[in-house]
Design a protein around this motif. Sequence first.
Motif, short mmCIF file in Angstrom:
data_model
loop_
_atom_site.label_atom_id
_atom_site.label_comp_id
_atom_site.label_asym_id
_atom_site.label_seq_id
_atom_site.Cartn_x
_atom_site.Cartn_y
_atom_site.Cartn_z
N ASN A 170 3.28 55.69 26.20
CA ASN A 170 2.61 54.88 27.19
C ASN A 170 2.46 53.46 26.70
N ARG A 171 2.92 52.52 27.51
CA ARG A 171 2.60 51.13 27.27
C ARG A 171 1.62 50.75 28.37
N ASN A 199 9.18 40.37 26.18
CA ASN A 199 9.45 41.58 25.41
C ASN A 199 10.95 41.83 25.35
N ILE A 218 10.13 46.76 24.85
CA ILE A 218 9.40 47.97 25.19
C ILE A 218 10.38 49.13 25.06
N TYR A 266 4.63 50.36 37.96
CA TYR A 266 5.09 50.99 36.72
C TYR A 266 6.59 51.23 36.74
N PHE A 269 5.78 52.50 31.31
CA PHE A 269 5.37 51.10 31.17
C PHE A 269 4.66 50.65 32.43
#
Length: 294
Positions: A31-32, A192, A200, A225, A240
């Motif tokens: 989980n981010r 990112n 990620i 998400y 994410f």
Amino acid sequence: MMKHTLSVAFIAFSFFMASCQGSSDSDEPINRNLEETNLPPEDIEDVFASNYWDDAELVWSDEFDGTDLSQENWKLETGNHGWGNNELQNYLDEGNVEVSDGTLKIIAKKESLGGSNFTSARLNSKKEFKYGKLEIRAKIPDYKGKGIWPALWMLGNDISTAGWPACGEIDIMEYVSYSPNEVHFSLHSTANNHVKGTQITSGPVPLETIEEEFHIYGVLWTDRYIKFYIDTEDNVQLNFLRPTVPSAENWPFSKPFYFLMNIAVGGNWGGVEGVDESLFPAVMEVDYVRVYQK
């Protein structure tokens, strides 16, 4: 596939939390978590509801029937300029793609052409999509040695103007043959990405039959998400959530993206341990690409 360093590490940021690493038989995805989940107004469907995707409808697919690649669905990118990753292959527009027996074959070969010692193919979908349940059923090339880098992925449709990584990248499946029996899922943006070491990523996810069997590599993508799964929606490997304060830098995922499918040879990630020339030809098979939307 603007890629990775050898060691794919999770970077801890002050604005998100990470849970433990998932695997193909794990109950807990990575989980981010960048956003608290609030219940939506009653007249807006809750994208976090367990049954949210139940009534999603198939809006586009390629089942790779027949004997020809659909010119309506796909175009081939060509070139041998390294593709930003010091890759060794020359992508050609013929000779490295075959459609037969219900699957697409992408074939990397050991052959000298145009200044390269290897040839392969890179397919881009002509259709673009914004949100949905995206599935690609595929089989990675049989394991024969080190040096290939197959991928199923997506890029934002503004790459020609915004460039990478601002356009955004969704890596539905990546594999490097020096690390067999594993698969990777990743996201890239300006904030990112692998150049900064802040992508990620799921890291390596064990998948013992990745070279021997077909698997579904899926993405659930909404304005809140992006989730990556293997075979079934409940087998999520990376989750994410949209940042609390979304921007073009940290969430370039609210626009259309297109599919890419390819086998790279060597490169900054795929070629870290060299290229075993005896592994060619290397064939990735794709059974179908499907897009479901609400």
